[in-house]
Design a protein around this motif. Structure first.
Motif, PDB file in Angstrom:
ATOM      1  N   HIS A 175      -6.144   2.581   4.646  1.00  0.00           N
ATOM      2  CA  HIS A 175      -6.248   1.167   4.286  1.00  0.00           C
ATOM      3  C   HIS A 175      -7.670   0.668   4.525  1.00  0.00           C
ATOM      4  O   HIS A 175      -8.251  -0.060   3.703  1.00  0.00           O
ATOM      5  CB  HIS A 175      -5.246   0.357   5.116  1.00  0.00           C
ATOM      6  CG  HIS A 175      -4.690  -0.828   4.417  1.00  0.00           C
ATOM      7  ND1 HIS A 175      -3.701  -1.614   4.963  1.00  0.00           N
ATOM      8  CD2 HIS A 175      -4.974  -1.398   3.207  1.00  0.00           C
ATOM      9  CE1 HIS A 175      -3.392  -2.589   4.128  1.00  0.00           C
ATOM     10  NE2 HIS A 175      -4.157  -2.483   3.069  1.00  0.00           N
ATOM     11  N   HIS A 235       1.946   0.114   1.052  1.00  0.00           N
ATOM     12  CA  HIS A 235       3.037   0.526   1.931  1.00  0.00           C
ATOM     13  C   HIS A 235       3.270   2.028   1.742  1.00  0.00           C
ATOM     14  O   HIS A 235       2.719   2.641   0.810  1.00  0.00           O
ATOM     15  CB  HIS A 235       4.306  -0.286   1.669  1.00  0.00           C
ATOM     16  CG  HIS A 235       4.795  -0.239   0.246  1.00  0.00           C
ATOM     17  ND1 HIS A 235       5.363   0.894  -0.313  1.00  0.00           N
ATOM     18  CD2 HIS A 235       4.803  -1.192  -0.734  1.00  0.00           C
ATOM     19  CE1 HIS A 235       5.705   0.650  -1.555  1.00  0.00           C
ATOM     20  NE2 HIS A 235       5.371  -0.609  -1.849  1.00  0.00           N
ATOM     21  N   SER A 277       1.192  -6.023   4.052  1.00  0.00           N
ATOM     22  CA  SER A 277       1.845  -4.747   4.354  1.00  0.00           C
ATOM     23  C   SER A 277       2.915  -4.939   5.434  1.00  0.00           C
ATOM     24  O   SER A 277       3.989  -4.335   5.363  1.00  0.00           O
ATOM     25  CB  SER A 277       0.811  -3.712   4.819  1.00  0.00           C
ATOM     26  OG  SER A 277      -0.088  -3.395   3.783  1.00  0.00           O
TER      27      SER A 277
END
Length: 246
Positions: free
Chosen positions: A97, A152, A183
């Motif tokens: 991420h 996710h 998320s």
């Protein structure tokens, strides 16, 4: 070229084998805008060398609009989380991420503008609550980083250098902490007992404070009902501090 194989189903689309590539077909014939938006987003993140499938075409296929793209690995990161007792895998997910957030989001839609638009049209909000949420949103810091918008474990395929993140329809430019909070909301619905562990993993990886990430929670939760997730609405309104838990 023929569409083959069993479709992988998600809320808005199905993904099929398309020769050596993949074809994401939107469920509704009127989803032309969504198909072109995702195709454009993929083209923009491709120039940043992010782990996303390369887009090849956008078009109409058997009466439905879709995107032809590079095929993602079959293995899904969610399978690792389900089979792992601890939360160490969240650290790897957080690093991925972070790599997305390290890139400039120039050319992508504004995250703040998208949240504002969704709060304005979300059901279940009275005028006073809507006004309060929009005011709170205006007080949060904007950003200019790539935000995936739907990050996710089920959208992460493969591992290591072969990892690929799919579903870039909601990619935007904004504050990475808002993307992490998004998320959290998605994980909370799928695995409620482990969602906070991801926020903590991201905070540990970046030095961000958990409370600062969760400052986005009312706005993120209030915007989500506009996506047609009726089963989640009660919990989302509680997260937005508009309803009390029993």
């Amino acid at each position: 070229m023929a569409i083959s194989g069993r479709g992988i189903f998600c809320k808005e689309a199905e993904v099929f084998e398309y020769g050596a590539l993949a074809l994401k077909l939107y469920r509704h014939p009127a989803s032309k805008v969504s198909a072109f938006r995702e195709g454009a987003n993929l083209a923009m993140v491709e120039r940043l060398s992010l782990p996303a499938p390369k887009v090849h075409a956008v078009g109409e296929f058997e009466g439905r609009w879709g995107v032809v793209m590079e095929r993602a690995p079959a293995s899904c990161f969610a399978d690792r989380l389900v089979s792992t007792a601890g939360d160490a895998a969240f650290g790897e997910m957080a690093q991925l991420h972070c790599s997305i957030h390290s890139q400039p989001g120039e050319g992508l839609p504004s995250l703040l503008a998208r949240l504002s638009a969704r709060i304005r049209r979300a059901e279940g909000l009275d005028a006073a609550s809507r006004k309060r949420l929009l005011s709170a949103l205006d007080s949060l810091p904007d950003g200019d980083r790539v935000c995936h918008g739907d990050f996710h474990p089920w959208n992460i395929h493969g591992s290591g250098r072969g990892v690929m993140v799919v579903d870039w329809l909601d990619a935007c430019s904004g504050n990475p902490l808002a993307d992490v909070c998004r998320s959290y909301v998605l994980l909370r619905h799928a695995m409620p007992d482990r969602a906070m562990a991801y926020v903590e993993a991201y905070a540990s990886a970046t030095g961000a404070e958990v409370r600062v990430i969760l400052a986005w929670l009312p706005a993120i939760a209030a915007a989500r009902p506009a996506e047609g997730v009726a089963k989640e609405n009660d919990d989302l309104l509680r997260l937005a501090e508009l309803r009390h838990y029993p």
